[in-house]
Design a protein around this motif. Structure first.
Motif, PDB file in Angstrom:
ATOM      1  N   PHE A 158       0.948  -1.023   0.016  1.00 51.32           N
ATOM      2  CA  PHE A 158       0.034   0.105   0.077  1.00 51.32           C
ATOM      3  C   PHE A 158       0.810   1.293  -0.034  1.00 51.32           C
ATOM      4  N   VAL A 159       1.950   0.969   0.741  1.00 52.43           N
ATOM      5  CA  VAL A 159       2.798   2.417   0.822  1.00 52.43           C
ATOM      6  C   VAL A 159       3.562   2.677  -0.509  1.00 52.43           C
ATOM      7  N   GLU A 160       4.079   1.475  -1.025  1.00 56.93           N
ATOM      8  CA  GLU A 160       4.709   1.609  -2.152  1.00 56.93           C
ATOM      9  C   GLU A 160       3.920   2.331  -3.359  1.00 56.93           C
ATOM     10  N   ILE A 161       2.580   1.742  -3.363  1.00 57.30           N
ATOM     11  CA  ILE A 161       1.465   2.259  -4.391  1.00 57.30           C
ATOM     12  C   ILE A 161       1.482   3.940  -4.176  1.00 57.30           C
ATOM     13  N   VAL A 162       1.260   4.274  -3.009  1.00 55.41           N
ATOM     14  CA  VAL A 162       1.296   5.753  -2.805  1.00 55.41           C
ATOM     15  C   VAL A 162       2.484   6.508  -3.066  1.00 55.41           C
ATOM     16  N   ASN A 163       3.508   6.017  -2.758  1.00 56.12           N
ATOM     17  CA  ASN A 163       4.830   6.476  -2.981  1.00 56.12           C
ATOM     18  C   ASN A 163       5.276   6.530  -4.513  1.00 56.12           C
ATOM     19  N   SER A 164       4.757   5.598  -5.172  1.00 55.33           N
ATOM     20  CA  SER A 164       4.987   5.435  -6.747  1.00 55.33           C
ATOM     21  C   SER A 164       4.128   6.180  -7.638  1.00 55.33           C
ATOM     22  N   LYS A 165       2.731   6.501  -6.808  1.00 60.98           N
ATOM     23  CA  LYS A 165       1.583   7.193  -7.539  1.00 60.98           C
ATOM     24  C   LYS A 165       1.045   6.537  -8.678  1.00 60.98           C
ATOM     25  N   GLY A 166       1.216   5.005  -8.313  1.00 62.00           N
ATOM     26  CA  GLY A 166       0.204   4.148  -9.163  1.00 62.00           C
ATOM     27  C   GLY A 166       0.618   2.644  -9.210  1.00 62.00           C
ATOM     28  N   PHE A 167      -0.280   1.818  -9.518  1.00 62.53           N
ATOM     29  CA  PHE A 167       0.022   0.391  -9.322  1.00 62.53           C
ATOM     30  C   PHE A 167       1.355  -0.066 -10.292  1.00 62.53           C
ATOM     31  N   ASN A 168       1.105   0.225 -11.455  1.00 66.69           N
ATOM     32  CA  ASN A 168       2.254  -0.208 -12.300  1.00 66.69           C
ATOM     33  C   ASN A 168       3.544  -0.084 -11.841  1.00 66.69           C
ATOM     34  N   ARG A 169       3.934   1.178 -11.589  1.00 75.18           N
ATOM     35  CA  ARG A 169       5.362   1.423 -11.290  1.00 75.18           C
ATOM     36  C   ARG A 169       5.450   0.797  -9.701  1.00 75.18           C
ATOM     37  N   ALA A 170       4.413   0.697  -8.969  1.00 72.77           N
ATOM     38  CA  ALA A 170       4.949  -0.071  -7.631  1.00 72.77           C
ATOM     39  C   ALA A 170       4.979  -1.261  -7.989  1.00 72.77           C
ATOM     40  N   ALA A 171       4.420  -2.037  -8.957  1.00 71.57           N
ATOM     41  CA  ALA A 171       4.444  -3.655  -9.185  1.00 71.57           C
ATOM     42  C   ALA A 171       5.857  -3.810  -9.476  1.00 71.57           C
ATOM     43  N   ALA A 172       6.545  -2.824 -10.781  1.00 69.00           N
ATOM     44  CA  ALA A 172       7.635  -2.992 -11.079  1.00 69.00           C
ATOM     45  C   ALA A 172       8.708  -2.914 -10.006  1.00 69.00           C
ATOM     46  N   LYS A 173       8.552  -1.864  -9.055  1.00 66.92           N
ATOM     47  CA  LYS A 173       9.623  -1.733  -8.205  1.00 66.92           C
ATOM     48  C   LYS A 173       9.857  -2.795  -6.971  1.00 66.92           C
ATOM     49  N   ILE A 174       8.529  -3.420  -6.634  1.00 69.27           N
ATOM     50  CA  ILE A 174       8.565  -4.297  -5.661  1.00 69.27           C
ATOM     51  C   ILE A 174       8.504  -6.014  -6.121  1.00 69.27           C
ATOM     52  N   HIS A 175       8.522  -5.882  -7.476  1.00 74.35           N
ATOM     53  CA  HIS A 175       8.670  -7.105  -8.343  1.00 74.35           C
ATOM     54  C   HIS A 175       7.446  -8.179  -7.948  1.00 74.35           C
ATOM     55  N   ILE A 176       6.228  -7.616  -8.361  1.00 75.49           N
ATOM     56  CA  ILE A 176       4.939  -8.451  -8.054  1.00 75.49           C
ATOM     57  C   ILE A 176       4.185  -8.064  -9.429  1.00 75.49           C
ATOM     58  N   SER A 177       3.273  -8.840  -9.852  1.00 74.35           N
ATOM     59  CA  SER A 177       2.544  -8.752 -10.879  1.00 74.35           C
ATOM     60  C   SER A 177       1.400  -7.665 -10.821  1.00 74.35           C
ATOM     61  N   LEU A 229      -1.160  -7.287  -7.153  1.00 72.24           N
ATOM     62  CA  LEU A 229      -0.901  -6.083  -6.342  1.00 72.24           C
ATOM     63  C   LEU A 229      -2.316  -5.676  -6.047  1.00 72.24           C
ATOM     64  N   SER A 230      -3.253  -5.484  -6.950  1.00 75.18           N
ATOM     65  CA  SER A 230      -4.403  -4.918  -7.034  1.00 75.18           C
ATOM     66  C   SER A 230      -5.140  -5.947  -6.100  1.00 75.18           C
ATOM     67  N   LYS A 231      -5.025  -7.237  -6.147  1.00 79.78           N
ATOM     68  CA  LYS A 231      -5.895  -8.181  -5.398  1.00 79.78           C
ATOM     69  C   LYS A 231      -5.557  -7.937  -3.835  1.00 79.78           C
ATOM     70  N   SER A 232      -4.080  -7.707  -3.480  1.00 75.50           N
ATOM     71  CA  SER A 232      -3.951  -7.450  -2.091  1.00 75.50           C
ATOM     72  C   SER A 232      -4.545  -6.125  -1.634  1.00 75.50           C
ATOM     73  N   GLU A 266     -11.121  -5.804   4.137  1.00 82.11           N
ATOM     74  CA  GLU A 266     -10.839  -6.324   5.669  1.00 82.11           C
ATOM     75  C   GLU A 266     -11.392  -4.844   6.462  1.00 82.11           C
ATOM     76  N   LEU A 267     -10.757  -3.729   5.997  1.00 84.89           N
ATOM     77  CA  LEU A 267     -11.111  -2.390   6.814  1.00 84.89           C
ATOM     78  C   LEU A 267     -12.568  -1.956   6.431  1.00 84.89           C
ATOM     79  N   GLU A 268     -13.087  -2.445   5.632  1.00 92.07           N
ATOM     80  CA  GLU A 268     -14.661  -2.068   5.051  1.00 92.07           C
ATOM     81  C   GLU A 268     -14.520  -0.532   4.917  1.00 92.07           C
ATOM     82  N   LEU A 269     -13.461   0.172   4.167  1.00 90.40           N
ATOM     83  CA  LEU A 269     -13.224   1.316   3.832  1.00 90.40           C
ATOM     84  C   LEU A 269     -12.533   1.698   2.539  1.00 90.40           C
TER      85      LEU A 269
END
Length: 297
Positions: free
Chosen positions: A9-28, A32-35, A42-45
């Protein structure tokens, strides 16, 4: 809720998007979207507002709160493992060192070689960053130590490594080349070749020229000293550089002259965040650098 998902979650915010975060942390990207979807369920928010494809994600009000606490939890985890490593006295781990593009090869290569010889079990990760990016990388935990030009203050502490005078590099046929020394005021309205804004030297030169009331008109921006000096040789303009960098990349038809009427100097330091626990690997580098500087003095 687990720390891995919060890290995503923090990496998505810092990278300003899912694609850049996924490339950075080596996950599809789908994983990442599923997580994140599971975290929101879980938080219902809702935590993130997804815009059109290619646009940056933004935090909801709830997401801002989760982001703040997630950063604290991840920082606490890093501090815990750092403290445990120190307690166990392990001489292994990972050194994450940010290196400034300018001057690190000349000043830091022998220190890194000595470090690798002394601590062969420590994995060394060297990340070349512009000066502007270094502080951001430190705050985000991407690196522990950084080299660069910085004013040490309440936020950062460090060790001064080297101070170098600045010189003016100019074509040998330039009218100013006849002078033994060149006052910075003589550069008024001269075409200049400068490093790009992500280099700390860019702001240093801008400030020095402003203080001397020197106008820089339509500068040519580069990110490599050798290319900048090649442009000087071609007659595009003059360039301000640390003396030892100018000497290393000297070309035929180019001369360098001492710069006067300014306190502009190039000062490289090794620095880190103040009051933040450092790993054994980072402390070992600090101690080795202090030894190195003592031997040279």
């Amino acid at each position: 809720m687990d720390l891995k998902t919060l890290h995503y979650f923090v990496e998505i915010v810092n990278s300003k998007g899912f694609n850049r975060a996924a490339a950075k942390i080596h996950i599809s990207q789908p994983a990442l979207s599923k997580s994140i979807n599971q975290l929101e369920a879980e938080l219902e928010l809702p935590l993130l507002l997804r815009g059109k494809r290619g646009t940056a994600v933004t935090l909801t009000t709830h997401g801002q709160l989760v982001y703040q606490y997630a950063q604290k939890l991840l920082d606490t985890k890093r501090e815990l493992f750092t403290a445990l490593d120190a307690l166990k006295g392990l001489n292994k781990g990972e050194l994450k060192l940010g290196l400034a593009p300018l001057g690190s090869a000349e000043l830091f290569a022998p220190i890194i070689a000595k470090y690798r010889q002394r601590y062969p079990q420590i994995h060394t990760q060297l990340l070349v960053r512009g000066g502007v990016e270094q502080t951001s990388a430190l705050k985000q935990g991407e690196i522990e130590l950084a080299t660069g030009i910085i004013e040490l203050n309440q936020e950062f502490e460090g060790i001064a490594i080297h101070t170098e005078p600045m010189v003016v590099v100019l074509p040998s046929v330039h009218p100013l080349a006849e002078k033994a020394v060149i006052p910075i005021s003589a550069l008024h309205h001269c075409a200049q070749i400068m490093f790009e804004p992500e280099f700390s030297l860019y702001e240093m030169v801008i400030n020095a020229c402003d203080n001397a009331q020197v106008t820089i008109e339509n500068p040519t921006l580069v990110n490599q000293p050798e290319f900048g000096i090649a442009l000087v040789a071609a007659g595009i303009g003059v360039m301000l550089l640390p003396k030892f960098i100018a000497e290393r990349y000297q070309l035929a038809g180019v001369v360098s002259r001492q710069l006067t009427e300014t306190d502009l100097n190039w000062r490289m330091s090794l620095f880190w965040e103040k009051d933040k626990p450092l790993s054994f690997a980072a402390n070992a580098m600090i101690n080795l650098l202090q030894e190195h500087l003592k031997e040279k003095s």
